[in-house]
Design a protein around this motif. Structure first.
Motif, PDB file in Angstrom:
ATOM      1  N   GLU A  61       0.761  -1.309  -0.347  1.00 44.14           N
ATOM      2  CA  GLU A  61      -0.064  -0.243  -0.008  1.00 44.14           C
ATOM      3  C   GLU A  61       0.815   1.217   0.180  1.00 44.14           C
ATOM      4  O   GLU A  61       1.704   1.265   0.693  1.00 44.14           O
ATOM      5  CB  GLU A  61      -0.716  -0.224   1.282  1.00 44.14           C
ATOM      6  CG  GLU A  61      -2.321  -1.192   0.984  1.00 44.14           C
ATOM      7  CD  GLU A  61      -2.995  -0.818   2.420  1.00 44.14           C
ATOM      8  OE1 GLU A  61      -3.872  -1.857   2.797  1.00 44.14           O
ATOM      9  OE2 GLU A  61      -2.882   0.278   3.374  1.00 44.14           O
ATOM     10  N   LEU A  62       0.579   2.401  -0.686  1.00 41.05           N
ATOM     11  CA  LEU A  62       0.841   3.147  -0.758  1.00 41.05           C
ATOM     12  C   LEU A  62       0.346   4.829  -0.767  1.00 41.05           C
ATOM     13  O   LEU A  62      -0.444   4.614  -1.070  1.00 41.05           O
ATOM     14  CB  LEU A  62       1.330   3.979  -1.910  1.00 41.05           C
ATOM     15  CG  LEU A  62       2.542   2.632  -2.625  1.00 41.05           C
ATOM     16  CD1 LEU A  62       3.070   3.292  -4.504  1.00 41.05           C
ATOM     17  CD2 LEU A  62       3.964   2.211  -2.306  1.00 41.05           C
ATOM     18  N   PHE A  63       0.512   5.867   0.565  1.00 39.43           N
ATOM     19  CA  PHE A  63      -0.606   6.352   1.439  1.00 39.43           C
ATOM     20  C   PHE A  63      -1.562   5.720   1.323  1.00 39.43           C
ATOM     21  O   PHE A  63      -2.954   6.154   1.192  1.00 39.43           O
ATOM     22  CB  PHE A  63      -0.449   7.619  -0.156  1.00 39.43           C
ATOM     23  CG  PHE A  63       0.496   8.177   0.133  1.00 39.43           C
ATOM     24  CD1 PHE A  63       0.940   9.550   1.101  1.00 39.43           C
ATOM     25  CD2 PHE A  63       1.640   8.236  -0.465  1.00 39.43           C
ATOM     26  CE1 PHE A  63       1.930   9.395   1.249  1.00 39.43           C
ATOM     27  CE2 PHE A  63       2.557   8.870  -0.508  1.00 39.43           C
ATOM     28  CZ  PHE A  63       2.919   9.708   0.025  1.00 39.43           C
ATOM     29  N   THR A  65      -3.470   3.325  -0.115  1.00 44.35           N
ATOM     30  CA  THR A  65      -3.028   3.102  -0.547  1.00 44.35           C
ATOM     31  C   THR A  65      -2.941   1.780  -1.955  1.00 44.35           C
ATOM     32  O   THR A  65      -2.384   1.799  -1.515  1.00 44.35           O
ATOM     33  CB  THR A  65      -3.959   3.838  -2.432  1.00 44.35           C
ATOM     34  OG1 THR A  65      -4.879   5.002  -1.959  1.00 44.35           O
ATOM     35  CG2 THR A  65      -5.553   3.838  -3.404  1.00 44.35           C
ATOM     36  N   LEU A  67      -1.106  -0.619  -4.131  1.00 45.43           N
ATOM     37  CA  LEU A  67      -0.514  -0.115  -5.056  1.00 45.43           C
ATOM     38  C   LEU A  67      -1.099   0.170  -6.699  1.00 45.43           C
ATOM     39  O   LEU A  67      -0.426   0.665  -7.051  1.00 45.43           O
ATOM     40  CB  LEU A  67       0.677  -1.531  -5.141  1.00 45.43           C
ATOM     41  CG  LEU A  67       2.287  -1.285  -6.180  1.00 45.43           C
ATOM     42  CD1 LEU A  67       2.561   0.077  -6.608  1.00 45.43           C
ATOM     43  CD2 LEU A  67       3.035  -1.997  -6.688  1.00 45.43           C
ATOM     44  N   GLN A  69      -4.013   0.488  -7.418  1.00 49.50           N
ATOM     45  CA  GLN A  69      -5.104   1.519  -7.661  1.00 49.50           C
ATOM     46  C   GLN A  69      -4.229   2.501  -7.230  1.00 49.50           C
ATOM     47  O   GLN A  69      -4.823   3.463  -7.364  1.00 49.50           O
ATOM     48  CB  GLN A  69      -6.063   1.019  -6.810  1.00 49.50           C
ATOM     49  CG  GLN A  69      -6.829   0.222  -7.053  1.00 49.50           C
ATOM     50  CD  GLN A  69      -7.794  -1.082  -6.163  1.00 49.50           C
ATOM     51  OE1 GLN A  69      -8.087   0.104  -4.604  1.00 49.50           O
ATOM     52  NE2 GLN A  69      -7.958  -1.521  -5.919  1.00 49.50           N
ATOM     53  N   PHE A  70      -3.333   2.959  -7.803  1.00 54.42           N
ATOM     54  CA  PHE A  70      -2.520   4.308  -6.329  1.00 54.42           C
ATOM     55  C   PHE A  70      -1.939   4.905  -8.347  1.00 54.42           C
ATOM     56  O   PHE A  70      -1.788   3.987  -8.578  1.00 54.42           O
ATOM     57  CB  PHE A  70      -1.252   4.060  -6.052  1.00 54.42           C
ATOM     58  CG  PHE A  70      -0.802   4.941  -5.748  1.00 54.42           C
ATOM     59  CD1 PHE A  70      -1.650   5.430  -4.302  1.00 54.42           C
ATOM     60  CD2 PHE A  70       0.456   5.290  -6.300  1.00 54.42           C
ATOM     61  CE1 PHE A  70      -0.410   6.526  -3.902  1.00 54.42           C
ATOM     62  CE2 PHE A  70       1.586   6.603  -5.477  1.00 54.42           C
ATOM     63  CZ  PHE A  70       0.561   7.428  -4.249  1.00 54.42           C
ATOM     64  N   ASN A  71      -2.920   6.304  -8.461  1.00 55.78           N
ATOM     65  CA  ASN A  71      -2.468   7.109  -8.715  1.00 55.78           C
ATOM     66  C   ASN A  71      -1.478   8.124  -8.789  1.00 55.78           C
ATOM     67  O   ASN A  71      -1.650   9.156 -10.241  1.00 55.78           O
ATOM     68  CB  ASN A  71      -3.353   7.000 -10.010  1.00 55.78           C
ATOM     69  CG  ASN A  71      -5.001   8.433  -8.791  1.00 55.78           C
ATOM     70  OD1 ASN A  71      -4.874   8.045  -8.213  1.00 55.78           O
ATOM     71  ND2 ASN A  71      -5.725   7.700  -9.488  1.00 55.78           N
ATOM     72  N   ALA A  72      -1.401   8.595  -7.107  1.00 58.44           N
ATOM     73  CA  ALA A  72      -0.918   9.583  -7.001  1.00 58.44           C
ATOM     74  C   ALA A  72       0.392  10.572  -6.713  1.00 58.44           C
ATOM     75  O   ALA A  72       1.473  10.427  -6.457  1.00 58.44           O
ATOM     76  CB  ALA A  72      -1.348  10.226  -5.726  1.00 58.44           C
ATOM     77  N   TRP A  73       1.376   9.666  -8.388  1.00 60.03           N
ATOM     78  CA  TRP A  73       2.723   9.570  -8.340  1.00 60.03           C
ATOM     79  C   TRP A  73       3.633  11.209  -7.893  1.00 60.03           C
ATOM     80  O   TRP A  73       4.831  10.824  -7.620  1.00 60.03           O
ATOM     81  CB  TRP A  73       3.239   9.166  -9.595  1.00 60.03           C
ATOM     82  CG  TRP A  73       2.351   7.608  -9.683  1.00 60.03           C
ATOM     83  CD1 TRP A  73       1.524   6.636 -10.249  1.00 60.03           C
ATOM     84  CD2 TRP A  73       3.620   6.233  -9.292  1.00 60.03           C
ATOM     85  NE1 TRP A  73       0.955   6.022 -10.109  1.00 60.03           N
ATOM     86  CE2 TRP A  73       2.736   5.333  -9.286  1.00 60.03           C
ATOM     87  CE3 TRP A  73       4.428   6.622  -7.998  1.00 60.03           C
ATOM     88  CZ2 TRP A  73       2.806   3.841  -8.434  1.00 60.03           C
ATOM     89  CZ3 TRP A  73       4.345   4.810  -7.207  1.00 60.03           C
ATOM     90  CH2 TRP A  73       3.386   4.214  -7.570  1.00 60.03           C
ATOM     91  N   LYS A  75       2.872  12.676  -5.590  1.00 63.51           N
ATOM     92  CA  LYS A  75       3.932  12.643  -3.918  1.00 63.51           C
ATOM     93  C   LYS A  75       4.882  11.721  -3.815  1.00 63.51           C
ATOM     94  O   LYS A  75       5.532  11.969  -2.525  1.00 63.51           O
ATOM     95  CB  LYS A  75       2.242  11.697  -3.613  1.00 63.51           C
ATOM     96  CG  LYS A  75       0.925  12.384  -2.691  1.00 63.51           C
ATOM     97  CD  LYS A  75       0.477  11.910  -1.812  1.00 63.51           C
ATOM     98  CE  LYS A  75      -1.399  12.534  -1.933  1.00 63.51           C
ATOM     99  NZ  LYS A  75      -1.577  11.708  -0.630  1.00 63.51           N
TER     100      LYS A  75
END
Ligand code: ADP
Length: 263
Positions: A61-63, A65, A67, A69-73, A75
């Motif tokens: 999980e990143l932040f 979310t 991985l 589904q994560f799209n806030a790159w 950050k």
């Protein structure tokens, strides 16, 4: 404090031989993590797997979310050990290299706002004077600072750095570590730093992660001093001198004893 990078039972293999097995940890916002461990222990691979550059098994999980589904790159700022820019031979200016770090920048036009961001990041890493120069004409140390500006340009909440200091001379290295400490203390930027510079890193970081095929240890500097797992891997003397909590005898103010002199 909130979770920034979380791994649960993550494993990975390039071929059949596992490089990472059963890796679990949770890096919180504001942490400054020094990642250490033997050569070939899987540190670089771990960062790549966490960023989805290599596909591992397990939960990442990143932040908060997953991985996938994560799209806030924007950050995340990443300074790889071998940047594709350093290896490519096309004539690109230092300023253009920094611009590449703006993940939402598309096309050939550059807005005034984007230029401001680029110059601010170059100011921070003391590379503003190289803006118009061809990136490959710069020294390796100067290139490294330009690449750091590229990692910083989107004002990321987490900076992930893979052995950034090896190419730097003494003064640049000090400046580099000072800047990272400032980002962490002033702006609460979360930092993960792979380094062999263990003599330096202990001064600045808040937590250690020891990677040797798995995360052997992850915790505060104080916990590092008392970790049996670390003592088994490093030997007590290295364990008690690596983090700068100790005097010249390696004496641990938290109760340890120097293995060399017995004090
Ligand atoms: P570290 O960063 O701790 O030195 P690495 O993550 O670079 O460790 O390497 C871990 C292991 O994976 C090593 O045995 C290395 O040889 C192997 N390895 C690294 N990259 C690749 C790759 N692209 N293909 C196959 N094996 C690799």
């Amino acid at each position: 404090m909130s979770s920034v990078l979380k791994a649960e039972k993550v494993s990975f293999a390039y071929t059949r031989v596992p490089v990472l097995e059963n890796v679990s940890f949770d890096v919180q916002s504001g942490d400054y993590v020094g990642i250490i461990g033997p050569n070939g222990g899987g540190k670089t691979t771990l960062l790549k797997v966490m960023l989805g550059l290599e596909r591992g098994r397990g939960k990442i999980e990143l932040f908060g979310t997953p991985l996938k589904q994560f799209n806030a790159w924007h950050k995340i700022g990443y300074l790889a050990q071998k940047s594709p820019v350093s290896q490519a031979r096309f004539p690109v200016s230092a300023q253009e290299v920094v611009l590449m770090g703006l993940t939402d920048h598309h096309g050939s036009g550059v807005s005034v706002g984007e230029l401001k961001q680029v110059y601010a990041a170059m100011q921070q890493t003391n590379t503003r004077q190289y803006a118009g120069k061809i990136f490959h004409d710069l020294s390796i140390g100067q290139q490294q600072r330009v690449l750091l500006a590229r990692a910083l340009v989107s004002q990321p909440e987490v900076l992930i750095l893979d052995e950034p200091s090896t190419a730097l001379d003494g003064t640049s290295r000090e400046m580099f570590f000072d800047l990272l400490a400032q980002l962490n203390q002033k702006y609460h930027t979360t930092i993960l730093l792979i380094t062999h510079d263990t003599g330096e890193v202990g001064k600045y970081i808040s937590k250690f992660m020891y990677v040797d095929k798995t995360v052997v240890f992850f915790g505060t500097k104080e916990e590092f001093c008392h970790s049996k797992a670390v003592a088994e891997k490093l030997g007590a003397f290295a364990q008690h001198t690596i983090d700068h909590l100790h005097n010249q005898h390696g004496h641990c103010p938290l109760g340890g004893t120097c293995q060399e002199c017995g004090k």
